[in-house]
Design a protein around this motif. Structure first.
Motif, PDB file in Angstrom:
ATOM      1  N   THR A  35      25.338  -4.447  11.432  1.00 52.02           N
ATOM      2  CA  THR A  35      24.452  -3.961  10.388  1.00 52.02           C
ATOM      3  C   THR A  35      23.333  -4.962  10.215  1.00 52.02           C
ATOM      4  O   THR A  35      23.580  -6.135   9.977  1.00 52.02           O
ATOM      5  CB  THR A  35      25.218  -3.810   9.056  1.00 52.02           C
ATOM      6  OG1 THR A  35      26.331  -2.955   9.274  1.00 52.02           O
ATOM      7  CG2 THR A  35      24.326  -3.232   7.984  1.00 52.02           C
ATOM      8  N   GLU A  36      22.130  -4.506  10.340  1.00 52.69           N
ATOM      9  CA  GLU A  36      20.979  -5.389  10.185  1.00 52.69           C
ATOM     10  C   GLU A  36      20.504  -5.338   8.748  1.00 52.69           C
ATOM     11  O   GLU A  36      20.529  -4.303   8.108  1.00 52.69           O
ATOM     12  CB  GLU A  36      19.853  -4.964  11.116  1.00 52.69           C
ATOM     13  CG  GLU A  36      20.210  -5.139  12.566  1.00 52.69           C
ATOM     14  CD  GLU A  36      19.094  -4.704  13.490  1.00 52.69           C
ATOM     15  OE1 GLU A  36      17.959  -4.515  13.029  1.00 52.69           O
ATOM     16  OE2 GLU A  36      19.372  -4.537  14.672  1.00 52.69           O
ATOM     17  N   LYS A  37      20.096  -6.482   8.260  1.00 53.56           N
ATOM     18  CA  LYS A  37      19.583  -6.577   6.898  1.00 53.56           C
ATOM     19  C   LYS A  37      18.302  -7.391   6.958  1.00 53.56           C
ATOM     20  O   LYS A  37      18.279  -8.466   7.540  1.00 53.56           O
ATOM     21  CB  LYS A  37      20.616  -7.271   6.007  1.00 53.56           C
ATOM     22  CG  LYS A  37      20.193  -7.394   4.574  1.00 53.56           C
ATOM     23  CD  LYS A  37      21.273  -8.067   3.752  1.00 53.56           C
ATOM     24  CE  LYS A  37      20.803  -8.281   2.338  1.00 53.56           C
ATOM     25  NZ  LYS A  37      21.755  -9.043   1.551  1.00 53.56           N
ATOM     26  N   ARG A  38      17.256  -6.870   6.355  1.00 49.87           N
ATOM     27  CA  ARG A  38      15.978  -7.569   6.367  1.00 49.87           C
ATOM     28  C   ARG A  38      16.087  -8.810   5.476  1.00 49.87           C
ATOM     29  O   ARG A  38      16.576  -8.747   4.367  1.00 49.87           O
ATOM     30  CB  ARG A  38      14.875  -6.658   5.869  1.00 49.87           C
ATOM     31  CG  ARG A  38      13.504  -7.267   6.009  1.00 49.87           C
ATOM     32  CD  ARG A  38      12.409  -6.258   5.789  1.00 49.87           C
ATOM     33  NE  ARG A  38      12.388  -5.201   6.777  1.00 49.87           N
ATOM     34  CZ  ARG A  38      11.791  -5.282   7.970  1.00 49.87           C
ATOM     35  NH1 ARG A  38      11.192  -6.390   8.318  1.00 49.87           N
ATOM     36  NH2 ARG A  38      11.790  -4.267   8.796  1.00 49.87           N
ATOM     37  N   THR A  39      15.640  -9.941   5.993  1.00 50.84           N
ATOM     38  CA  THR A  39      15.694 -11.212   5.287  1.00 50.84           C
ATOM     39  C   THR A  39      14.283 -11.744   5.104  1.00 50.84           C
ATOM     40  O   THR A  39      13.484 -11.707   6.034  1.00 50.84           O
ATOM     41  CB  THR A  39      16.526 -12.226   6.097  1.00 50.84           C
ATOM     42  OG1 THR A  39      17.829 -11.685   6.289  1.00 50.84           O
ATOM     43  CG2 THR A  39      16.627 -13.549   5.387  1.00 50.84           C
ATOM     44  N   ASP A  40      14.013 -12.244   3.918  1.00 53.23           N
ATOM     45  CA  ASP A  40      12.715 -12.879   3.670  1.00 53.23           C
ATOM     46  C   ASP A  40      12.782 -14.274   4.290  1.00 53.23           C
ATOM     47  O   ASP A  40      13.295 -15.218   3.692  1.00 53.23           O
ATOM     48  CB  ASP A  40      12.447 -12.957   2.170  1.00 53.23           C
ATOM     49  CG  ASP A  40      11.081 -13.559   1.849  1.00 53.23           C
ATOM     50  OD1 ASP A  40      10.458 -14.154   2.753  1.00 53.23           O
ATOM     51  OD2 ASP A  40      10.649 -13.432   0.694  1.00 53.23           O
ATOM     52  N   VAL A  41      12.271 -14.395   5.510  1.00 52.66           N
ATOM     53  CA  VAL A  41      12.399 -15.646   6.255  1.00 52.66           C
ATOM     54  C   VAL A  41      11.592 -16.781   5.649  1.00 52.66           C
ATOM     55  O   VAL A  41      11.945 -17.941   5.791  1.00 52.66           O
ATOM     56  CB  VAL A  41      12.070 -15.459   7.751  1.00 52.66           C
ATOM     57  CG1 VAL A  41      13.103 -14.567   8.412  1.00 52.66           C
ATOM     58  CG2 VAL A  41      10.674 -14.906   7.951  1.00 52.66           C
ATOM     59  N   GLN A  43      11.111 -17.286   2.374  1.00 54.94           N
ATOM     60  CA  GLN A  43      11.932 -17.792   1.268  1.00 54.94           C
ATOM     61  C   GLN A  43      13.147 -18.542   1.806  1.00 54.94           C
ATOM     62  O   GLN A  43      13.494 -19.606   1.319  1.00 54.94           O
ATOM     63  CB  GLN A  43      12.386 -16.652   0.368  1.00 54.94           C
ATOM     64  CG  GLN A  43      13.201 -17.135  -0.813  1.00 54.94           C
ATOM     65  CD  GLN A  43      13.665 -15.980  -1.686  1.00 54.94           C
ATOM     66  OE1 GLN A  43      13.452 -14.819  -1.387  1.00 54.94           O
ATOM     67  NE2 GLN A  43      14.313 -16.317  -2.772  1.00 54.94           N
ATOM     68  N   LEU A  44      13.785 -18.002   2.833  1.00 53.13           N
ATOM     69  CA  LEU A  44      14.957 -18.645   3.427  1.00 53.13           C
ATOM     70  C   LEU A  44      14.613 -20.027   3.975  1.00 53.13           C
ATOM     71  O   LEU A  44      15.363 -20.982   3.797  1.00 53.13           O
ATOM     72  CB  LEU A  44      15.531 -17.767   4.541  1.00 53.13           C
ATOM     73  CG  LEU A  44      16.767 -18.284   5.246  1.00 53.13           C
ATOM     74  CD1 LEU A  44      17.927 -18.418   4.269  1.00 53.13           C
ATOM     75  CD2 LEU A  44      17.143 -17.374   6.396  1.00 53.13           C
ATOM     76  N   ALA A  45      13.455 -20.172   4.584  1.00 50.39           N
ATOM     77  CA  ALA A  45      13.045 -21.446   5.179  1.00 50.39           C
ATOM     78  C   ALA A  45      12.854 -22.529   4.129  1.00 50.39           C
ATOM     79  O   ALA A  45      12.907 -23.717   4.447  1.00 50.39           O
ATOM     80  CB  ALA A  45      11.763 -21.265   5.988  1.00 50.39           C
ATOM     81  N   SER A  46      12.653 -22.153   2.882  1.00 49.86           N
ATOM     82  CA  SER A  46      12.488 -23.155   1.831  1.00 49.86           C
ATOM     83  C   SER A  46      13.833 -23.597   1.255  1.00 49.86           C
ATOM     84  O   SER A  46      13.882 -24.425   0.358  1.00 49.86           O
ATOM     85  CB  SER A  46      11.592 -22.616   0.710  1.00 49.86           C
ATOM     86  OG  SER A  46      12.242 -21.553   0.036  1.00 49.86           O
TER      87      SER A  46
END
Length: 134
Positions: A35-41, A43-46
């Motif tokens: 299952t793929e889920k869109r991630t705010d990359v 925001q994640l990188a911070s």
């Protein structure tokens, strides 16, 4: 250029060999569903990398050093909770007491790790955590 006809059986065999060369499409004999889920990359990188937090001192709300962040472990249980493994007590790695606390109980701000209501004594009273053998 002469076109060579491919028989259906040969084409099927070629397809099976190609699929087999990419590894099993099945884990433990059961089909896998991804299952793929869109991630705010951005925001994640911070966020904070586990490798950068390892070894960080852990403080309480009184700014007392109460331990060191030794490791992070993702539980194999269905909830997949993450736990911080803290090293409490000891000197130069000798006599240290490892304990597990839910990662969500920690507050992290500019790489400063805080477990607000804990004390060294309350952490030492927790059951000792031991790593499973590899």
């Amino acid at each position: 250029m002469k076109r060579i006809p491919v028989k259906p059986l040969a084409a099927t065999a070629l397809l099976l060999v190609t699929l087999a060369s990419y590894g099993n499409a099945y884990a433990q004999g059961a089909p896998q569903a991804i299952t793929e889920k869109r991630t705010d990359v951005v925001q994640l990188a911070s966020g904070y990398r586990a490798s950068k937090l390892s070894g960080a001192d852990v403080y309480n709300k009184n700014k007392d050093t109460i331990g060191t962040l030794d490791d992070l472990i993702v539980s194999p249980a269905a909830d997949r909770g993450t736990y911080a493994i803290l090293s409490v007590g000891g000197f130069l790695g000798m006599g240290k007491h490892l304990v597990a606390v839910p990662f969500n109980d920690l507050q992290i701000n500019n790489r400063r790790v805080v477990l607000p209501d804990a004390t060294k004594k309350s952490l030492e009273a927790l059951p000792e955590f031991k790593y499973a053998p590899d």
